[in-house]
Scaffold this motif. Structure first.
Motif, short mmCIF file in Angstrom:
data_model
loop_
_atom_site.label_atom_id
_atom_site.label_comp_id
_atom_site.label_asym_id
_atom_site.label_seq_id
_atom_site.Cartn_x
_atom_site.Cartn_y
_atom_site.Cartn_z
N VAL A 51 0.84 -1.20 0.00
CA VAL A 51 0.00 0.00 0.00
C VAL A 51 0.87 1.25 0.00
CG1 VAL A 51 -1.77 1.30 1.25
CG2 VAL A 51 -1.89 -1.20 1.15
N ALA A 52 1.95 1.21 0.77
CA ALA A 52 2.88 2.34 0.78
C ALA A 52 3.47 2.58 -0.61
CB ALA A 52 4.00 2.09 1.79
N CYS A 53 3.76 1.51 -1.31
CA CYS A 53 4.30 1.63 -2.68
C CYS A 53 3.25 2.24 -3.61
CB CYS A 53 4.73 0.27 -3.20
SG CYS A 53 6.18 -0.43 -2.36
N PHE A 57 12.90 1.55 -2.77
CA PHE A 57 11.83 2.35 -2.17
C PHE A 57 12.40 3.64 -1.57
CE2 PHE A 57 9.04 3.47 1.41
CZ PHE A 57 7.79 3.41 0.83
N ARG A 58 13.57 3.55 -0.93
CA ARG A 58 14.15 4.67 -0.21
C ARG A 58 14.68 5.77 -1.14
NH1 ARG A 58 18.43 2.34 3.84
NH2 ARG A 58 18.68 4.52 4.46
N GLN A 59 14.67 5.52 -2.42
CA GLN A 59 15.08 6.56 -3.36
C GLN A 59 14.06 7.71 -3.41
OE1 GLN A 59 16.13 4.90 -7.20
NE2 GLN A 59 17.34 3.29 -6.26
N THR A 60 12.82 7.38 -3.04
CA THR A 60 11.76 8.40 -3.09
C THR A 60 11.00 8.56 -1.78
OG1 THR A 60 10.22 6.74 -3.96
CG2 THR A 60 11.41 8.08 -5.57
N ALA A 61 11.23 7.69 -0.82
CA ALA A 61 10.46 7.75 0.44
C ALA A 61 11.34 7.32 1.61
CB ALA A 61 9.22 6.86 0.34
N ILE A 80 18.78 -0.63 7.35
CA ILE A 80 17.80 -0.57 6.26
C ILE A 80 16.85 0.62 6.35
CG2 ILE A 80 17.81 -3.07 5.85
CD1 ILE A 80 15.27 -3.31 7.51
N ALA A 81 16.95 1.41 7.40
CA ALA A 81 15.96 2.47 7.61
C ALA A 81 16.60 3.85 7.72
CB ALA A 81 15.14 2.19 8.87
N ASP A 82 15.76 4.86 7.59
CA ASP A 82 16.20 6.25 7.72
C ASP A 82 15.94 6.80 9.12
OD1 ASP A 82 16.69 6.78 4.71
OD2 ASP A 82 14.63 6.00 4.77
N VAL A 83 14.91 6.26 9.77
CA VAL A 83 14.50 6.75 11.09
C VAL A 83 14.39 5.58 12.05
CG1 VAL A 83 12.71 7.97 12.39
CG2 VAL A 83 13.17 8.63 10.02
#
Length: 204
Positions: free
Chosen positions: A73-75, A101-105, A123-126
């Motif tokens: 759904v996020a995609c 995915f992380r290229q845009t979100a 694997i995460a930003d936050v």
């Protein structure tokens, strides 16, 4: 006080009021920065229907929209994604999905202890540090406390604090180094004026 983000966990099952979407609209109007949609009791199709409406509300108010649990759904909605602890093992072994995915979100991932935080940081930003203070959601479990936020700084990621935060103690997590505060009970079931006051404190 340093600049920080206010994230509201819009948990569909935890809301006590009549109009869930109206509450989200009020939170956006109050000036919060980010809305996380969580509805673990819904199947993916029903969640998608709800998420589309919430995403539109967030877009109208120019707020960041984050989806919990349902990666597809996020995609589809091109929103940020908050993965659960249960999903961490899968994604740490299939990180290629998240890299694209992380290229845009952004990816938000749990940090319940340092070992989990190390995996999440890969694997995460936050990193979502929880639970910081005692909360009824984690009854009987010892809270991590403010020192945990300091310990997470070594991963060089944004740190959001979750669990037991209220209008009195949220400033303490910012002072400890968190760049974001997460409210659920306060956001969903308390007087919206409290949220407005917290928003106003960002400019003090």
């Amino acid at each position: 006080m340093s600049t920080f983000k206010i994230l509201c966990v819009a948990d569909f099952e935890s809301y006590d009021g009549d109009d869930f979407l109206k509450r989200i609209q009020l939170l956006c109007k109050a000036g919060v920065d980010e809305i996380l949609l969580r509805a673990k009791g819904l199947n993916e199709a029903d969640f998608y229907d709800l998420a589309r409406v919430v995403a539109q509300i967030c877009e109208n108010y120019r707020k960041k929209f984050i989806i919990n649990q349902f990666f597809d759904v996020a995609c589809k909605l091109k929103s940020d994604f908050w993965l659960t602890s249960a999903q961490l093992d899968f994604f740490k072994n299939h990180g290629i999905f998240l890299e694209e995915f992380r290229q845009t979100a952004k990816i938000y991932a749990p940090a319940h202890d340092l070992e989990q935080a190390k995996i999440s940081a890969s694997i995460a930003d936050v990193l979502v540090a929880s639970h910081i203070f005692a909360t009824s959601c984690k009854a009987g479990l010892e809270p991590k406390g403010l020192n945990f936020i300091s310990e997470l700084k070594s991963f060089n990621k944004e740190i959001y604090a979750l669990g037991g935060l209220n209008s009195e103690n949220y400033k303490d997590v910012i002072k400890a180094g968190a760049s974001g505060v997460c409210f659920m009970g306060l956001a969903l079931n308390c007087d919206i004026e409290l949220i407005k006051k917290i928003v106003e404190s960002k400019n003090e």
